[in-house]
Write an enzyme that holds these catalytic residues in place. Structure first.
Site, PDB file in Angstrom:
ATOM      1  N   LYS A   1       3.044 -10.834  -3.557  1.00 42.82           N
ATOM      2  CA  LYS A   1       2.768  -9.985  -4.718  1.00 42.82           C
ATOM      3  C   LYS A   1       1.873  -8.844  -4.244  1.00 42.82           C
ATOM      4  O   LYS A   1       1.155  -8.961  -3.246  1.00 42.82           O
ATOM      5  CB  LYS A   1       2.061 -10.776  -5.820  1.00 42.82           C
TER       6      LYS A   1
ATOM      7  N   ASP B   1       7.316  -4.479 -11.134  1.00 45.93           N
ATOM      8  CA  ASP B   1       6.562  -5.407 -11.966  1.00 45.93           C
ATOM      9  C   ASP B   1       5.970  -4.562 -13.086  1.00 45.93           C
ATOM     10  O   ASP B   1       6.406  -3.411 -13.297  1.00 45.93           O
ATOM     11  CB  ASP B   1       5.478  -6.131 -11.147  1.00 45.93           C
TER      12      ASP B   1
END
Length: 445
Positions: free
Chosen positions: A124, A164
């Site tokens: 991430k 995202d």
């Protein structure tokens, strides 16, 4: 494995990282019994290795606004675990971004990616940069500065970032343009790309569609369906839009969406025009949901509240982490909720999950429910590698099959003696076994 001791040690090493510690706690509780039944995991210290990321990259991002003023943001990339494939995970651009949130997301991503059955590791990244209210030129300059720091650490067989929160097609375009200029090659190193330059059909809808397919599997397990079900959804971005599209197609009625300012209650349900309006609302850069009630006067805007007070059959939190707490869960249960599917990453607090389990409400955790997004990202990587494009029908069929497979894995490891399916345990155990066994196969590295 002593869960309490492991968590105490982690809290000492990583004080204040509450989201990360919460995510680790949930997984360790779920896998404790299977871990203790397999001494080879303890001998190889799988847990101690699995809960710490392979590396944490932090860097300064310096960019100029349209007035020539200098701004400095923090950038991150958490490469968590690549046992089963190249690191894979989104880039989040939001003022709330910090190390704890990204570590929790990277940790969750490791198990989520394992559940897809695709060869993808977990990662991430992101920044505390806020794209809201910025011009295209400002966002471009930020993205180029961000990639200038990151490009050496990523690649199609190393680490493949994606979109995202705050990172949509525009941002992916700017990031990808800078990457191929610096790397001097055109590869599928980012997913969520435009259809003209390597993107996949169904990718924008994938997380919402996949979540709905998983929830539909939960319903089918109880000889049920979405037909005539009242569905409460939070958020109004890409994920909530995909959920609203597919739920409506399957016969359900979505009656809520929400934003930081409050929620919309539309008793008539979202139709095609209203779902289409969500795209305009999302593109407005205002980050508020209240204009929906101006556009559709039959709807109500409830300021400063969450939609979980509305009576519904199915609740699908689709906004951000810990958005549905214990008190919200009690309200939903009292109002007769039949299913809860966590579309956002760790969208429910531990207290909410505990209340739902105690009431025997089927509850799907985010790492299973929302795996369709990364699943189609993996399919985009496959298409890039083969230099071809599948049709929307082909991609959707593969997504549907993927979510059905994930649901089956959850049942395999989550079915209790009383017939209740603990989807949290099922998802965690299934993902853990795949990653842990792979780590054993590859030795101490």
């Amino acid at each position: 494995m002593n869960v309490k001791n492991i968590l105490t040690n982690l809290e000492t090493k990583h004080p204040g990282e509450k989201e990360y510690l919460q995510a680790v706690h949930e997984v360790l509780e779920s896998i404790e019994s299977i871990y203790n039944e397999n001494p080879q995991y303890e001998a190889a210290k799988i847990i101690e290795r699995l809960v710490e990321p392979d590396r944490v990259l932090t860097f300064r991002v310096t960019w100029l606004d349209d007035e020539g003023q200098v701004h400095v943001n923090l950038g991150y990339r958490i490469q968590f675990n690549n046992a089963i494939g190249p690191y894979k995970g989104g880039i989040r651009l939001h003022p709330s971004v910090n190390l704890s949130i990204l570590k929790f997301l990277g940790f969750e991503q490791t198990f989520k990616n394992a559940l897809t059955t695709l060869p993808l590791g977990g990662a991430k990244g992101g920044s505390d940069f806020n794209p809201k209210g910025k011009s295209d030129a400002e966002i471009m300059r930020f993205c180029q500065a961000f990639m200038l720091e990151l490009w050496r650490m990523i690649g199609p067989n190393t680490d493949v970032p994606a979109g995202d929160i705050g990172t949509g097609g525009r941002e992916i375009g700017y990031l990808y343009g800078m990457y191929k200029k610096l790397q001097f090659e055109n590869t599928g190193v980012l997913t969520g790309k435009g259809l003209n330059w390597g993107g996949s059909l169904v990718r924008p809808e994938a997380t919402g569609f996949g979540a709905t397919y998983f929830t539909n599997e939960m319903l089918a397990t109880n000889n049920d369906s979405f037909k005539d079900k009242i569905v409460c959804v939070s958020g109004f971005g890409n994920v909530a839009w995909g959920v609203a599209l597919k739920v409506t197609e399957l016969g359900g009625k979505v009656v809520t969406i929400s934003g930081p300012d409050g929620y919309i209650y539309d008793e008539r349900g979202l139709d095609a025009d209203k779902i289409e309006y969500m795209l305009a609302l999302r593109a407005s850069n205002n980050d508020i949901v209240s204009p929906y009630a101006d556009e559709f006067p039959e709807a109500q805007f409830i300021a400063g509240k969450k939609p979980w007070e509305v009576k519904c059959d199915i609740a699908m939190p689709s906004a951000t982490q810990n958005e549905l707490n214990g008190e919200d869960a009690v309200k939903l249960i009292a109002n007769g909720v039949q299913y809860v599917a966590e579309v956002s990453n760790m969208g429910c607090t531990p207290e909410a999950v505990e209340a739902l389990h105690k009431a025997k409400i089927p509850f799907g955790p985010g790492k299973a429910v929302n795996a369709g997004g990364v699943g189609v990202s993996g399919l985009e990587m496959s298409q890039n590698a083969m230099k071809l494009n599948w049709t929307a029908e082909e991609v959707d069929a593969k997504l549907h099959q993927m979510m059905s497979s994930i649901h089956s894995a959850c049942i395999k490891y989550g079915l209790q003696d009383d017939g209740y399916i603990n989807y949290v345990k099922g998802a965690n155990v299934a993902g853990f076994i795949k990653v842990a066994d792979t780590m054993l196969d590859q030795g101490i590295v």
